[in-house]
Design a protein around this motif. Structure first.
Motif, PDB file in Angstrom:
ATOM      1  N   ARG A 197     -25.090 -10.118 -15.804  1.00  0.00           N
ATOM      2  CA  ARG A 197     -25.324 -10.020 -17.251  1.00  0.00           C
ATOM      3  C   ARG A 197     -24.258 -10.811 -18.009  1.00  0.00           C
ATOM      4  NH1 ARG A 197     -26.281  -4.542 -15.938  1.00  0.00           N
ATOM      5  NH2 ARG A 197     -24.235  -3.938 -16.785  1.00  0.00           N
ATOM      6  N   TYR A 198     -23.039 -10.736 -17.520  1.00  0.00           N
ATOM      7  CA  TYR A 198     -21.929 -11.464 -18.130  1.00  0.00           C
ATOM      8  C   TYR A 198     -22.179 -12.968 -18.055  1.00  0.00           C
ATOM      9  CZ  TYR A 198     -16.947 -12.577 -18.998  1.00  0.00           C
ATOM     10  OH  TYR A 198     -15.768 -13.046 -19.495  1.00  0.00           O
ATOM     11  N   LYS A 199     -22.619 -13.439 -16.899  1.00  0.00           N
ATOM     12  CA  LYS A 199     -22.882 -14.865 -16.714  1.00  0.00           C
ATOM     13  C   LYS A 199     -23.996 -15.348 -17.642  1.00  0.00           C
ATOM     14  CE  LYS A 199     -23.247 -16.356 -12.487  1.00  0.00           C
ATOM     15  NZ  LYS A 199     -23.640 -16.374 -11.048  1.00  0.00           N
ATOM     16  N   GLU A 200     -24.994 -14.504 -17.838  1.00  0.00           N
ATOM     17  CA  GLU A 200     -26.112 -14.881 -18.704  1.00  0.00           C
ATOM     18  C   GLU A 200     -25.676 -15.091 -20.153  1.00  0.00           C
ATOM     19  OE1 GLU A 200     -28.972 -11.829 -18.171  1.00  0.00           O
ATOM     20  OE2 GLU A 200     -29.508 -12.426 -16.120  1.00  0.00           O
ATOM     21  N   ALA A 201     -24.600 -14.409 -20.556  1.00  0.00           N
ATOM     22  CA  ALA A 201     -24.112 -14.528 -21.933  1.00  0.00           C
ATOM     23  C   ALA A 201     -23.249 -15.763 -22.141  1.00  0.00           C
ATOM     24  CB  ALA A 201     -23.318 -13.272 -22.314  1.00  0.00           C
ATOM     25  N   VAL A 202     -22.918 -16.444 -21.051  1.00  0.00           N
ATOM     26  CA  VAL A 202     -22.046 -17.611 -21.125  1.00  0.00           C
ATOM     27  C   VAL A 202     -22.883 -18.867 -21.374  1.00  0.00           C
ATOM     28  CG1 VAL A 202     -20.368 -19.014 -19.870  1.00  0.00           C
ATOM     29  CG2 VAL A 202     -20.355 -16.533 -19.605  1.00  0.00           C
TER      30      VAL A 202
ATOM     31  N   SER B 205     -16.031 -11.900 -28.760  1.00  0.00           N
ATOM     32  CA  SER B 205     -15.660 -12.391 -27.441  1.00  0.00           C
ATOM     33  C   SER B 205     -16.014 -13.869 -27.339  1.00  0.00           C
ATOM     34  CB  SER B 205     -16.403 -11.622 -26.351  1.00  0.00           C
ATOM     35  OG  SER B 205     -16.048 -10.258 -26.374  1.00  0.00           O
ATOM     36  N   HIS B 206     -15.029 -14.663 -27.009  1.00  0.00           N
ATOM     37  CA  HIS B 206     -15.253 -16.093 -26.864  1.00  0.00           C
ATOM     38  C   HIS B 206     -15.347 -16.407 -25.370  1.00  0.00           C
ATOM     39  CE1 HIS B 206     -14.342 -16.485 -31.111  1.00  0.00           C
ATOM     40  NE2 HIS B 206     -13.224 -15.810 -30.912  1.00  0.00           N
ATOM     41  N   TYR B 207     -16.543 -16.757 -24.932  1.00  0.00           N
ATOM     42  CA  TYR B 207     -16.745 -17.044 -23.515  1.00  0.00           C
ATOM     43  C   TYR B 207     -16.249 -18.462 -23.235  1.00  0.00           C
ATOM     44  CZ  TYR B 207     -19.667 -12.888 -23.789  1.00  0.00           C
ATOM     45  OH  TYR B 207     -20.124 -11.607 -23.992  1.00  0.00           O
ATOM     46  N   GLU B 208     -14.962 -18.560 -22.908  1.00  0.00           N
ATOM     47  CA  GLU B 208     -14.338 -19.869 -22.766  1.00  0.00           C
ATOM     48  C   GLU B 208     -14.558 -20.476 -21.392  1.00  0.00           C
ATOM     49  OE1 GLU B 208     -10.366 -18.649 -23.859  1.00  0.00           O
ATOM     50  OE2 GLU B 208     -10.627 -19.498 -25.852  1.00  0.00           O
ATOM     51  N   ALA B 209     -14.898 -19.665 -20.408  1.00  0.00           N
ATOM     52  CA  ALA B 209     -15.139 -20.167 -19.056  1.00  0.00           C
ATOM     53  C   ALA B 209     -16.623 -20.444 -18.860  1.00  0.00           C
ATOM     54  CB  ALA B 209     -14.648 -19.157 -18.027  1.00  0.00           C
TER      55      ALA B 209
ATOM     56  N   ALA C  79     -20.247 -20.291 -16.622  1.00  0.00           N
ATOM     57  CA  ALA C  79     -20.923 -19.279 -15.828  1.00  0.00           C
ATOM     58  C   ALA C  79     -20.544 -19.378 -14.341  1.00  0.00           C
ATOM     59  CB  ALA C  79     -22.435 -19.380 -16.011  1.00  0.00           C
ATOM     60  N   PRO C  80     -20.484 -20.585 -13.765  1.00  0.00           N
ATOM     61  CA  PRO C  80     -20.039 -20.679 -12.371  1.00  0.00           C
ATOM     62  C   PRO C  80     -18.597 -20.199 -12.178  1.00  0.00           C
ATOM     63  CG  PRO C  80     -21.214 -22.670 -12.988  1.00  0.00           C
ATOM     64  CD  PRO C  80     -20.986 -21.896 -14.251  1.00  0.00           C
ATOM     65  N   GLY C  81     -17.725 -20.430 -13.178  1.00  0.00           N
ATOM     66  CA  GLY C  81     -16.355 -19.945 -13.074  1.00  0.00           C
ATOM     67  C   GLY C  81     -16.306 -18.433 -13.039  1.00  0.00           C
ATOM     68  N   VAL C  82     -17.128 -17.807 -13.869  1.00  0.00           N
ATOM     69  CA  VAL C  82     -17.241 -16.344 -13.846  1.00  0.00           C
ATOM     70  C   VAL C  82     -17.779 -15.880 -12.496  1.00  0.00           C
ATOM     71  CG1 VAL C  82     -18.464 -14.383 -14.865  1.00  0.00           C
ATOM     72  CG2 VAL C  82     -17.522 -16.163 -16.345  1.00  0.00           C
ATOM     73  N   GLY C  83     -18.678 -16.685 -11.934  1.00  0.00           N
ATOM     74  CA  GLY C  83     -19.322 -16.324 -10.666  1.00  0.00           C
ATOM     75  C   GLY C  83     -18.408 -16.325  -9.465  1.00  0.00           C
ATOM     76  N   PHE C  84     -17.156 -16.798  -9.622  1.00  0.00           N
ATOM     77  CA  PHE C  84     -16.187 -16.735  -8.529  1.00  0.00           C
ATOM     78  C   PHE C  84     -16.021 -15.312  -8.003  1.00  0.00           C
ATOM     79  CE2 PHE C  84     -13.065 -20.408  -7.894  1.00  0.00           C
ATOM     80  CZ  PHE C  84     -13.974 -21.373  -8.277  1.00  0.00           C
ATOM     81  N   ALA C  85     -16.314 -14.316  -8.835  1.00  0.00           N
ATOM     82  CA  ALA C  85     -16.047 -12.924  -8.480  1.00  0.00           C
ATOM     83  C   ALA C  85     -16.949 -12.395  -7.375  1.00  0.00           C
ATOM     84  CB  ALA C  85     -16.189 -12.032  -9.716  1.00  0.00           C
ATOM     85  N   ALA C  86     -18.088 -13.020  -7.149  1.00  0.00           N
ATOM     86  CA  ALA C  86     -19.035 -12.537  -6.147  1.00  0.00           C
ATOM     87  C   ALA C  86     -19.123 -13.513  -4.977  1.00  0.00           C
ATOM     88  CB  ALA C  86     -20.418 -12.350  -6.762  1.00  0.00           C
ATOM     89  N   GLY C  87     -19.470 -12.985  -3.824  1.00  0.00           N
ATOM     90  CA  GLY C  87     -19.602 -13.811  -2.635  1.00  0.00           C
ATOM     91  C   GLY C  87     -20.551 -14.976  -2.868  1.00  0.00           C
ATOM     92  N   GLY C  88     -20.157 -16.170  -2.441  1.00  0.00           N
ATOM     93  CA  GLY C  88     -20.960 -17.368  -2.625  1.00  0.00           C
ATOM     94  C   GLY C  88     -20.698 -18.085  -3.929  1.00  0.00           C
ATOM     95  N   GLY C  89     -19.985 -17.432  -4.846  1.00  0.00           N
ATOM     96  CA  GLY C  89     -19.770 -18.004  -6.174  1.00  0.00           C
ATOM     97  C   GLY C  89     -18.855 -19.202  -6.202  1.00  0.00           C
TER      98      GLY C  89
ATOM     99  N   ILE D 140     -21.642 -22.085 -21.292  1.00  0.00           N
ATOM    100  CA  ILE D 140     -21.168 -23.248 -20.535  1.00  0.00           C
ATOM    101  C   ILE D 140     -21.735 -23.174 -19.124  1.00  0.00           C
ATOM    102  CG2 ILE D 140     -19.133 -24.497 -19.732  1.00  0.00           C
ATOM    103  CD1 ILE D 140     -17.551 -23.125 -21.967  1.00  0.00           C
ATOM    104  N   SER D 141     -22.442 -24.196 -18.708  1.00  0.00           N
ATOM    105  CA  SER D 141     -23.148 -24.145 -17.432  1.00  0.00           C
ATOM    106  C   SER D 141     -22.445 -24.872 -16.295  1.00  0.00           C
ATOM    107  CB  SER D 141     -24.558 -24.736 -17.590  1.00  0.00           C
ATOM    108  OG  SER D 141     -24.471 -26.095 -18.006  1.00  0.00           O
ATOM    109  N   ASN D 142     -21.382 -25.630 -16.615  1.00  0.00           N
ATOM    110  CA  ASN D 142     -20.688 -26.385 -15.571  1.00  0.00           C
ATOM    111  C   ASN D 142     -19.185 -26.332 -15.806  1.00  0.00           C
ATOM    112  OD1 ASN D 142     -19.553 -28.889 -14.118  1.00  0.00           O
ATOM    113  ND2 ASN D 142     -21.691 -28.893 -13.450  1.00  0.00           N
ATOM    114  N   PRO D 143     -18.395 -26.089 -14.764  1.00  0.00           N
ATOM    115  CA  PRO D 143     -16.939 -26.023 -14.938  1.00  0.00           C
ATOM    116  C   PRO D 143     -16.332 -27.252 -15.607  1.00  0.00           C
ATOM    117  CG  PRO D 143     -17.536 -25.193 -12.773  1.00  0.00           C
ATOM    118  CD  PRO D 143     -18.792 -25.781 -13.375  1.00  0.00           C
ATOM    119  N   MET D 144     -16.968 -28.407 -15.444  1.00  0.00           N
ATOM    120  CA  MET D 144     -16.419 -29.624 -16.022  1.00  0.00           C
ATOM    121  C   MET D 144     -16.494 -29.637 -17.545  1.00  0.00           C
ATOM    122  SD  MET D 144     -17.214 -32.758 -13.465  1.00  0.00           S
ATOM    123  CE  MET D 144     -15.891 -33.653 -14.249  1.00  0.00           C
ATOM    124  N   ASP D 145     -17.286 -28.729 -18.118  1.00  0.00           N
ATOM    125  CA  ASP D 145     -17.414 -28.672 -19.570  1.00  0.00           C
ATOM    126  C   ASP D 145     -16.398 -27.722 -20.198  1.00  0.00           C
ATOM    127  OD1 ASP D 145     -19.558 -30.446 -19.516  1.00  0.00           O
ATOM    128  OD2 ASP D 145     -20.997 -28.824 -19.173  1.00  0.00           O
ATOM    129  N   SER D 146     -15.538 -27.148 -19.383  1.00  0.00           N
ATOM    130  CA  SER D 146     -14.532 -26.234 -19.908  1.00  0.00           C
ATOM    131  C   SER D 146     -13.590 -26.966 -20.857  1.00  0.00           C
ATOM    132  CB  SER D 146     -13.711 -25.620 -18.764  1.00  0.00           C
ATOM    133  OG  SER D 146     -12.567 -24.953 -19.261  1.00  0.00           O
TER     134      SER D 146
END
Length: 514
Positions: A479-484, A389-393, A395-405, A486-492
């Motif tokens: 848990r998914y975010k912890e495996a990512v 699995s290549h985590y291309e996004a 962690a904040p991008g993944v966090g869109f799925a939850a409220g406040g993300g 990339i810490s900032n969307p600008m680094d995508s």
């Protein structure tokens, strides 16, 4: 109260699986007439007063899952009527998206307060004394009773009762609806005011009788796959944990190949691009040109805001949603492909029906409907080897799925661009909270803020098309975010491809806004 493990959830699962199986098998689709008898076998109904009623309801669910309309109750028609027009590789949702099967509705009483048998007939008469309309009488046995013709439903009697013997009775569909869009017809059955409805889907997953159902594109999607179209699936970040505790993204990717998809891409990549564009828009517009900016990712929230606060419409971000951004990238990279968005949301079906979005998103199905495809193809994840699995996004991008993300991701981008800048954000979950947030914004309380709205309590992980409880999904998402890494969307890495979102290299104006 939504229940993820109940008869209604099992029925939805079975219907989606049978519709998917029918589409994959092809042939004479009039055999769908037999499906209600296969789903509800035997001679005696187990859930309702009659097995014939159970089968009739299942039949309507099958039609809606295929994108067909409900049949008129007063006229004779076959279950398969219209199937030829629906057995195609391209079909957008015909309104209405959310439907009520009238004879499945329990005809619950309207909201009211009533005294239960927990009443002790006390001498204090707190409930009677608290009532401002003298709507409470005491019967011969000393128990309280409420005159509904006088009651104004203020709830003061309930608050005053020492024994909690008075309850507020609310129709579950009405209570779940954040738009006050559900009423009742002359027979007491629920009905929807489509001028108010934003298709969030909360009513359909909170009706304990399963009377409210949304239409699907599952049938047409499989037709596109069967006819050899290159169909690319883009999956929302809320997918993590939806198909089993130990199912990995790599296994899902392999399973999607077995279903016939050409590729599987993560919408979290589009979320990164969305965060960057919203951050730039916020910096450009607030506070110089507008008092605040609201996020645009959730279609049900943005439609509600435009309906009830039309003056705020210009303040809602014009950035394309992650679904559209991801789909557009795929269309540019793979000319001629078809794109299906797979997510937790009923309102995304409505968004994809907009003429400005149709060219980017061909199909929308939910996690529930995808699970039906897995069932139809007998996918056993325990027998599928894991793929890398290549985590291309980010962690904040993944966090869109939850409220406040969403707000957090935009804030991270702004801090990268302007480390010294204070970013004020506020987030609301559920349409009632979103409405309260906008009312406060109207007073000026949120001037200079970024406002995030999510129609579903908990965010996308609690959407109407999910198959796992929100809290469980939230833990899986963390848990998914912890495996990512990339810490900032600008680094995508996809920032290098952002030019693909524009009509040409020389035209850098924003295009295709919803």
């Amino acid at each position: 109260m939504r229940n993820f493990k109940c008869y209604i959830a099992d029925l939805r699962k079975r219907v989606f699986a049978e519709v998917a199986r029918l589409a994959y098998e092809g042939g004479d689709y009039r055999r769908m007439e037999k499906l209600p008898y296969e789903i509800v076998p035997g001679e005696v109904g187990n859930q309702r007063s009659s097995i014939f009623l159970e089968r009739a309801i299942v039949g309507e669910r099958i039609r809606l899952a295929m994108g067909l309309p409900l049949r008129p109750v007063a006229e004779h028609s076959l279950l398969s009527d219209g199937i030829e027009e629906s057995a195609v590789a391209e079909k957008y949702y015909d309104p209405p998206l959310v439907n009520i099967i009238k004879y499945a509705c329990n005809g619950c009483k309207p909201t009211h307060y009533e005294v239960t048998n927990a009443c002790q007939g006390c001498l204090s008469r707190h409930c009677q004394n608290a009532c401002p309309k003298d709507a409470i009488d005491i019967d011969r046995s000393g128990h309280a009773c409420i005159d509904q013709s006088k009651c104004i439903k203020c709830g003061k009697c309930k608050d005053a009762c020492s024994y909690q013997a008075i309850i507020k009775f609310t129709r579950p569909c009405q209570e779940a609806c954040g738009m006050n869009a559900i009423g009742q017809d002359e027979y007491g059955h629920a009905c929807i005011d489509y001028d108010k409805c934003v298709s969030c889907g909360m009513c359909l997953v909170n009706c304990p009788f399963g009377a409210i159902v949304d239409k699907g594109q599952l049938f047409q999607l499989i037709h596109a796959i069967r006819q050899g179209d290159e169909v690319v699936a883009v999956i929302a970040p809320a997918f993590w944990g939806q198909f089993g505790d130990n199912v990995t993204p790599g296994q899902i990717k392999a399973a999607m190949k077995q279903l016939g998809f050409a590729a599987l891409e993560e919408v979290a990549v589009g979320a990164d691009l969305c965060a960057v564009e919203e951050a730039e828009e916020f910096l450009r517009m607030v506070p110089e040109k507008q008092p605040f900016m609201a996020t645009s990712c959730c279609p049900a929230w943005s439609v509600m805001a435009k309906k009830e606060f039309p003056g705020f419409a210009p303040y809602i971000s014009m950035t394309m949603t992650p679904m559209v951004l991801t789909a557009r990238l795929q269309k540019r990279r793979r000319p001629g492909c078809r794109v299906v968005f797979i997510g937790p949301c009923a309102a995304k079906k409505l968004e994809a029906s907009r003429r400005s979005v149709r060219s980017d998103v061909d199909f929308v199905i939910t996690f529930e409907e995808l699970r039906g495809m897995f069932e139809a193809k007998n996918i056993d994840f325990s027998q599928i080897p894991d793929l890398p699995s290549h985590y291309e996004a980010s962690a904040p991008g993944v966090g869109f799925a939850a409220g406040g993300g969403v707000a957090k991701a935009v804030e991270d981008v702004i801090h990268r661009l302007h480390p010294e800048m204070e970013v004020k954000t506020v987030a609301a979950e559920g349409l009632n909270q979103c409405r309260q947030m906008l009312r406060k914004a109207r007073t000026g309380k949120y001037d200079g803020y970024l406002l995030e709205g999510m129609a579903c309590p908990g965010g996308c992980i609690a959407g109407a098309g999910t198959v796992q409880p929100p809290e469980k999904s939230r833990r899986a998402l963390e848990r998914y975010k912890e495996a990512v890494s990339i810490s900032n969307p600008m680094d995508s890495q996809y920032m290098e491809d952002i030019h693909l979102l524009y009509e040409s290299d020389t035209d850098w104006g924003r295009v295709g806004r919803h």
